[in-house]
Scaffold this active site. Structure first.
Site, short mmCIF file in Angstrom:
data_model
loop_
_atom_site.label_atom_id
_atom_site.label_comp_id
_atom_site.label_asym_id
_atom_site.label_seq_id
_atom_site.Cartn_x
_atom_site.Cartn_y
_atom_site.Cartn_z
N ASP B 16 1.01 -1.18 0.04
CA ASP B 16 0.10 -0.13 -0.10
C ASP B 16 0.89 1.34 -0.05
O ASP B 16 0.58 2.16 -0.71
CB ASP B 16 -0.84 0.07 1.06
CG ASP B 16 -2.02 -1.12 1.10
OD1 ASP B 16 -1.95 -1.77 0.27
OD2 ASP B 16 -2.92 -0.85 2.09
N ARG B 96 0.88 6.70 17.32
CA ARG B 96 0.68 7.72 16.42
C ARG B 96 1.45 9.07 16.81
O ARG B 96 1.90 9.50 15.55
CB ARG B 96 -0.86 7.84 15.92
CG ARG B 96 -1.23 6.60 15.46
CD ARG B 96 -0.31 5.59 14.66
NE ARG B 96 -1.31 4.58 13.78
CZ ARG B 96 -0.73 3.74 13.29
NH1 ARG B 96 0.71 3.67 13.51
NH2 ARG B 96 -1.37 2.88 12.88
N ASP B 125 -6.66 6.57 12.78
CA ASP B 125 -5.24 6.70 12.63
C ASP B 125 -5.15 8.21 11.76
O ASP B 125 -4.19 8.96 12.15
CB ASP B 125 -4.74 5.63 12.34
CG ASP B 125 -4.45 4.61 13.02
OD1 ASP B 125 -4.45 4.95 14.30
OD2 ASP B 125 -4.49 3.44 12.88
N SER B 178 -6.85 -7.01 9.13
CA SER B 178 -5.96 -5.59 9.04
C SER B 178 -5.25 -5.63 10.55
O SER B 178 -6.08 -5.61 11.57
CB SER B 178 -6.99 -4.52 8.77
OG SER B 178 -6.31 -3.33 9.01
#
Lengths: 404, 404, 404, 404
Positions: B16, B96, B125, B178
């Site tokens: 990705d 994050r 996110d 995921s």
């Protein structure tokens, strides 16, 4: 010395409260009414009748309060996912207001002007009994012999028994711990637990097997919820007390619900306690699971932020207070849609949620999916959402405010 | 179309973000800087260098951030006993802000005017990356290709690879979930988890054995605390990342740290997630234990009442905000005396506290004891304490207010 | 009877505390140290020296604490915009911890083992003095004669004076109210105020003119702020005590700062009090104004949500507590950028903010403007912001949840 | 472009919403329904009918919502003593959910698939309208022309009018401020107010005289309360709208209710606003007064701690949300005993409470008195109360913890 005519005593049938019964008669020259409740502590309550009669008590109350206890106290409390100081499920705390209420009701029925209890002056229970009694009957007198008398040692207590012909059973194998039990839990304090570094011995625990001894195959359960309360297990409808009795049994068999903590008492000291709460541990986790799909996010967060305060109210003895009432109102209203089913796996001390479903579910697979959602959610919206949420932060940074 | 000269991309080396790198060059005719971090996700980061070079990237950053991650993010968060919605230990959320900070730092170093990430428009996110970036560098441009491009299906993505010579590795045994991993946790979403009633298959879990498979003998640990952080285990000094690495290993081996929840995302939907957080689960429980003897009651309660709000800040992406900073200040100040030792027993999924000690302990055995306390505590004080606490309740009851 | 060698008495020089001084000597056969503080109550403190000497006191402390009072207690409190129960500016509450601290310090200096005060057993002040003393010197003895002695009527008090040669001044025109004053306020209780329906007579008020008597032209002031505290007025630098003295004068002259409330005491009863707090009323309003342009929104809201709790701590006497300390930490950190200038108009009882400015202002005219903002703010972002904030509400409505 | 068949427009009859009506027809080729509400803004609403007819509108709704507005929105809000950021009485915020509700109801009645409003993309009102609409009718389309069209300047707007034959009245003496009015308040933004240092000119204010111009004699009022709401003034029963209308008149005449603030908008910026809220200012102060004698202390404190959060909900547009509903539930329950009478003195800008009484009063003169209380309160109880509250502080001090 207060002038007392008749006193209702919270009476267990044990040595301490038997001495208290006699001491009350002697000290106040008053009638004593005994009240013994079955709250699911796991001991017969009927023997208390014979013991009270042996003491010459004329008015003896023995009540089975198990359903009322779970329905009106335990279940409402768990609707808030209540935990005190992150660990304690309030097993003792939540039983006290019911006893206080019954003491007052019996005082009203028997024309008593006082109540008495066997809690010490160092603990929380005296506070819980007395705040409840004062709130429900403000003119009541309260007698707490442990705060008043001079029978502070075991020896002086036994002396007193001898002088007053109170039978003292030889208590072989008596636990070295101070214990309290009801349908929600059993607790242990004192003895070697007074050293917070000492691990409790395995034979202290009574309601649960050690996780090591639990079965090697997991147990699965399905719980049905109605307005936040469990109403059936594995498809079988149950009353509140049946639910808790069942969950204690299956939980205890799977090694679930032991806790070992140092907690902060309302009277100002820290104290070590060990607790077994098999059913309560299951209820807490499962209730969060059914709420997770049926409760609005902001309602859930508001509940979470208020929970510690609500737990503190109960721990400190303010069940019978207007602030608890208005919080309960809010909590109960929040549960209107908390209906559905939770599937659990119990295994060697762990409660694992493995499924939850509800016709009232707010989980929307069409929106949540990682797959194509057919336009249910427009990802472009997120850019504006983030931009405006960031605006105040960007302005501040532009003005030179530092966060690092 | 924004006018971009150079963009720093959070680059994993996977398909990705490789596509994104190419797409950014094509779309904006700009230079792309890749940034790959080792946060303890358990995969090598060096291979990302070769992949970036293969894409023609000139400026490649590969950083080992494990110590900074645990020291400046994970540990400060656990000082507050932080849990989101009663269950989630914020494993993804807490990583994050560190990535956002590094993206901004690298943008400053390389003169980039934009950052880019591979998060979708449905998740949390994107919010966490972008709020952080905007807060630290308010003029930065943010590109989130998943919100913008038309490569929304797997097929169109592979087409794009073919057209642009991006190598597509055959991914045999690719997980249907995921996933996200760092030293604090590994998470699973999507696939069959999109049905909240479905139990995850055993082979989904990667970091922990099933409690069923865990050893039959418990593991005991002793943790040393300094100002609320673990600084040694079983007497051996460790850095923050070493602590977490070790606890993950021993926790995972004992079947500890699995959670399966439905959570409320900041963007407004509910989503199902499964998490393995072995070390974090141990840290949380042990931290409460060391606090239980070293923290003042009211400080502990204040922390408990603010915790859900602090957790929400982190979950929603506001680590880099003035409100998180002032809360952190208060939390950190509260930890000054949180020093001492906790003893744990790990067994088949359970973390059991079996001892806690501290030279700074506020547990006072002389006062707490059920035995004679030699006058350390005057039980008679309790009567006045209760009377005044009851006063408002008694006045209200006297005026006819009803609580039943 | 406690065994006391030396006691430090909070001594006003008035009749009550003179009787207490004598009574302490008589009752405990101990030395008495008097401590009299100038907190800005508006009466000379030096006469207390002669009175103490006349009573035969050997160790006499007379301190001017005005600067310390405002700098270390009043100003920190106002940084939180502190108000108890929406109305009370805590004028008495905030002075007590300073007196408690000095009593303890003097006990340490003079080797005293006890402190004494003249507060009654019904009020909050006993709690504030004693909690402070216990927190700072846990082994201190506390004597509160009003709770212990039998001089409960005025007559018995005067009798006692006659027997012990304590001079009783004829108190012509003595106020019928119980009063307390310091630089922050003057308070009135008792007398006709015990009927909450009765309006106080105009001649009760001492520090402010009636709005009716205030000047017909407004007074304008400019206040300079540094880290949340006023450091200059109308361009003239002032110390904290000078600031408050000045604002009391100009506020009182403009009829500002009267409050008439029924408040909830910590000991459980409601009580009526009237207060004049001219300077404090101005400070509160002006501080909110300078914060309105310099504080981040979420920081401001967090402060607002915690304020009632912080106010309650101070009211209840927990200034000297760890929970107050960590809250103060957070509050003080929040004030780092609260710098700038506020312009006020005072007129017949009203404090009106008419301007605020700061080089650290977060007010961004370019964004806030109703005129063309040259792209500083993209209105289209709002659509996404609203859409995502509405998502959970829409999902719930789609599932049939009703809000009406 | 969305596909719209019929849209309900919040229509004031002014230029902007007249242009919007035309623009909607043109842009979407759809039918437009106009909705004009009398919320007490002080302008006739009937003229809007003629203007709508002149625009060719077929379905015209004109509603007098004043009673509903005050009864179901303003009064419930004041039960919580609601103030945003310490100053703002939420006059605009509280009207928006009612308008949203009527827009949705009319959409349902007329079969419209969209609503439209004239709020800009920078303000809070767009959020309030749209969150309300989405919450009540999740499938509704919302059109906010100010976010979408290109008529961003005054000039382009007038051009549009010329092209489409929309009559433009010459607006001599038009206010330079952006204003909003309803029965609760009138607000001013923009113009010279965009400089937070600038004092508004006296002729900006419309609803109140300057305190300088107010009568020299005070006005006294007696307000009767039932469950927290005012039901009569000076003995005369009034409906909710009558109450507010009356208080606005008498308050405005006495110079009451002006506020000048910088507030934090939900969309992320600070903005300057001036407000006149004469009746609301009176209601807020008087409500606290009646609560001060009828509400339990802990209930009052809980309300105070939650109020900022409740205020924020309303300000941000979440009136129609489950979290507001459960909070309202709690607030309303708290008001059951808030009955009685408050006496006020209004004078040159000040609202002074001079008396409060209630048959439900919890003020107990027998206990509160400074005089002999005949044993209603035992002062000795206070010693134990303080001792136990101090216990944790003393233990900590004994262990060497420092507070200084």
């Amino acid at each position: 010395m207060k002038d007392i005519n008749k006193v209702v005593l919270a009476y267990s049938g044990g040595l301490d409260t038997s001495v208290i019964a006699k001491w009350l008669e002697d000290t106040y020259q008053c009638d004593v009414v005994t009240f013994t409740a079955d709250l699911g502590q796991g001991e017969e309550v009927e023997p208390a009748r014979a013991k009270a009669e042996a003491l010459g008590i004329k008015e003896i109350y023995i009540d089975d309060l198990r359903e009322e206890f779970v329905r009106d106290f335990v279940f409402p409390m768990f609707r808030a996912n209540t935990v005190y100081e992150g660990e304690y499920l309030l097993g003792t705390s939540i039983a006290r207001p019911l006893i206080a209420k019954r003491l007052v009701e019996i005082a009203n029925e028997t024309g008593a002007d006082a109540i008495a209890h066997g809690a010490t002056g160092k603990g929380n229970d005296q506070v819980r009994f007395e705040l409840g009694a004062y709130a429900l009957k403000p003119g009541i007198q309260v007698i707490a012999p442990w705060r008043d008398w001079d029978l502070s040692s075991r020896e002086s207590l036994l002396d007193y028994c001898h002088k007053h012909d109170i039978p003292v059973e030889t208590q072989k194998g008596k636990s070295p711990y101070s214990m309290d039990a009801n349908l929600l839990h059993i607790s242990y304090e004192g003895g070697l637990l007074e050293d917070p570094w000492a691990e409790p011995e395995e034979d202290m625990w009574r309601w649960s097997v050690a996780p090591e001894q639990a079965p090697d195959t997991p147990t699965y359960l399905e719980l049905d919820y109605l307005k936040g309360d469990i109403v059936a297990i594995d498809g079988q409808a149950m009353t509140p007390a049946e639910v808790l009795t069942f969950l204690n049994k299956v939980g205890g068999a799977n090694g679930i619900g032991r806790t070992d903590i140092v907690e902060n008492r309302y009277v100002g000291m820290k104290s070590r306690g060990c607790y077994e709460t098999p059913g309560g541990t299951i209820i807490l986790r499962a209730h969060r699971a059914i709420e997770s799909i049926t409760l609005d996010r902001e309602v859930a967060h508001l509940k979470d932020e208020l929970m510690p305060r609500y737990a503190k109210l109960i721990y400190n003895g303010y069940w019978w207070s207007p602030e608890r009432k208005i919080m309960q109102d809010m909590i109960d209203t929040s549960q209107l849609h908390v209906n559905g089913k939770v599937r659990l796996k119990l295994y060697k001390g762990s409660v694992i949620v493995v499924g939850r479903q509800s016709v009232e579910s707010l989980f929307d697979q069409a929106i949540a999916t990682f797959e194509d959602d057919a336009g249910a959610y427009d990802q472009a919206d997120a850019a504006g959402f983030i931009k405006l949420n960031a605006l105040r932060l960007r302005i501040a940074a532009n003005k030179g405010r530092k966060l690092l």
